[in-house]
Scaffold this motif. Sequence first.
Motif, short mmCIF file in Angstrom:
data_model
loop_
_atom_site.label_atom_id
_atom_site.label_comp_id
_atom_site.label_asym_id
_atom_site.label_seq_id
_atom_site.Cartn_x
_atom_site.Cartn_y
_atom_site.Cartn_z
N ARG A 142 6.06 -5.33 7.64
CA ARG A 142 5.24 -4.13 7.70
C ARG A 142 5.75 -3.10 6.70
NH1 ARG A 142 3.77 -2.50 13.95
NH2 ARG A 142 2.56 -4.39 14.45
N ARG A 143 4.83 -2.35 6.16
CA ARG A 143 5.24 -1.28 5.26
C ARG A 143 5.96 -0.20 6.05
NH1 ARG A 143 -0.31 -0.56 1.63
NH2 ARG A 143 0.08 -2.32 0.21
N PRO A 144 7.06 0.31 5.51
CA PRO A 144 7.84 1.31 6.26
C PRO A 144 7.14 2.67 6.27
CG PRO A 144 8.76 1.02 4.07
CD PRO A 144 7.68 -0.01 4.21
N GLY A 156 3.91 0.39 0.17
CA GLY A 156 2.94 1.47 0.33
C GLY A 156 3.35 2.67 -0.50
N PRO A 157 2.72 3.81 -0.27
CA PRO A 157 3.01 5.00 -1.07
C PRO A 157 4.50 5.36 -1.04
CG PRO A 157 1.02 5.34 0.20
CD PRO A 157 1.61 4.05 0.68
N TYR A 158 5.06 5.63 -2.21
CA TYR A 158 6.47 5.97 -2.33
C TYR A 158 6.65 6.83 -3.57
CZ TYR A 158 7.05 2.79 -6.29
OH TYR A 158 6.96 2.20 -7.53
N SER A 159 7.78 7.46 -3.72
CA SER A 159 8.07 8.26 -4.90
C SER A 159 8.56 7.36 -6.02
CB SER A 159 9.12 9.33 -4.59
OG SER A 159 9.54 9.97 -5.78
N THR A 160 7.85 7.36 -7.16
CA THR A 160 8.30 6.55 -8.30
C THR A 160 9.62 7.05 -8.86
OG1 THR A 160 6.95 7.89 -9.81
CG2 THR A 160 5.95 5.88 -8.92
#
Length: 428
Positions: A33-35, A74-78
């Motif tokens: 699962r995405r965290p 999933g969405p994260y800071s690049t």
Amino acid sequence: MTAGRPAVPPAVEEITARQARRAALAAQGFSRRRPATVTAAGVSRVLDRLGVVQIDSVNVLCRSHYLPFFSRLGPYSTDLVDRAANRGPRRLVEYWAHEASYVAPATHRLLRWRMDRVADDAWGSVRSIATERPDLLEAVVEHVAVHGPTTARRLEAALTPQGTRPTEHWGWNWSDVKRACEHLFFAGRLSAAGRTRQFERLYDLTERVLPAAVAALPVPDPADAVRELVRIAARATGVATEPSLRDYFRLSPQRSRTAVAELVEAGELEPVRVRGWAAHRPAYRVPGTPAPRVRARALLTPFDPLVWHRERTRELFGVEVRLEFYVPRERRVHGYYVLPFLLGEDVVARVDLKADRTAPAPDGTGLLRVEASWAEPGAPAETAAELAEELHDLAGWLGLAGVVVAERGDLAPALSRAVAGTFRRSGH
């Protein structure tokens, strides 16, 4: 063994194509699962699982090396990826691993034998600069040693202020200084301390780029190094044929076949037959490789390790993936920058995406443009709705205010309706 009789080879287990696909998806991190929150440790775990992340300069959506992390996390800071690659002690370093790629510093050591083959394996103009201008190679190294990380353009200004860049080639017209930099990068004398906003390499001495503990380690024997690269590839692929294991780090057939045979003999790899795959090509896996059910939902860059080997993608998913930005517009089938859409355990669609960062939108600026959208044969009824949700997440991650679906493609009408519904539910 009875005298006079040949040894009987152990029975080879037969598995289904679905089991092979599940093993591959789990090995690539899609069974998790995405965290809720993505940390630097989470980014490192993805790299550890994949072994290598390809870098590419195409930026119509975003830099490709960011997308495998988004697909799994999933969405994260690049910034997490940038810090891992640009600041010491680095957890990501660049080299010609698959193509231009990020690898762990320890993996960089395993490619020392490739660096030593620069005179044979580098492409023509990069190889020939060593004999044409050996003085220039040493001048570049000396300048970098004294002045620190720098780009080829800055080196050109410092070392050949009157120099001119060749223009006779339609593609990369590299100056002698750039060729020297790339030769030294291939040879492992220089590495990349980071990238500029224009995506130029910042060349620095390799011993200053690698973490000190890694730089101090002895160079491994080439055969040992290649076996370890195949181990990494086997863990990352789950179940794979020898050509797919070979492709992961772009090994030669001889090196790869020897390493696979030695790992099988040592019991570290086991051959399996995959029902529906070519009967004359055995596949291999690490003993005990799991093949759980997978409920993934992800858009995949065409440079994602899951799909970058086209033959393997056909075997695993029954789909053909092409890099059509190399194809003239009038001959493209699906579009310019096409991402397969993974849903559950199947590739069910593909979309041609573009980040239009200047387009006005009702709630801000920037649109994620779906230039074309196509369903794969047998795609489930929920494909458009699930894809719309993933596009909404992708747009938000990229800082874009909306998604616009063009009419091209057989999935476009359903996807356009689903996107409109998704944005209404999210308050846009």
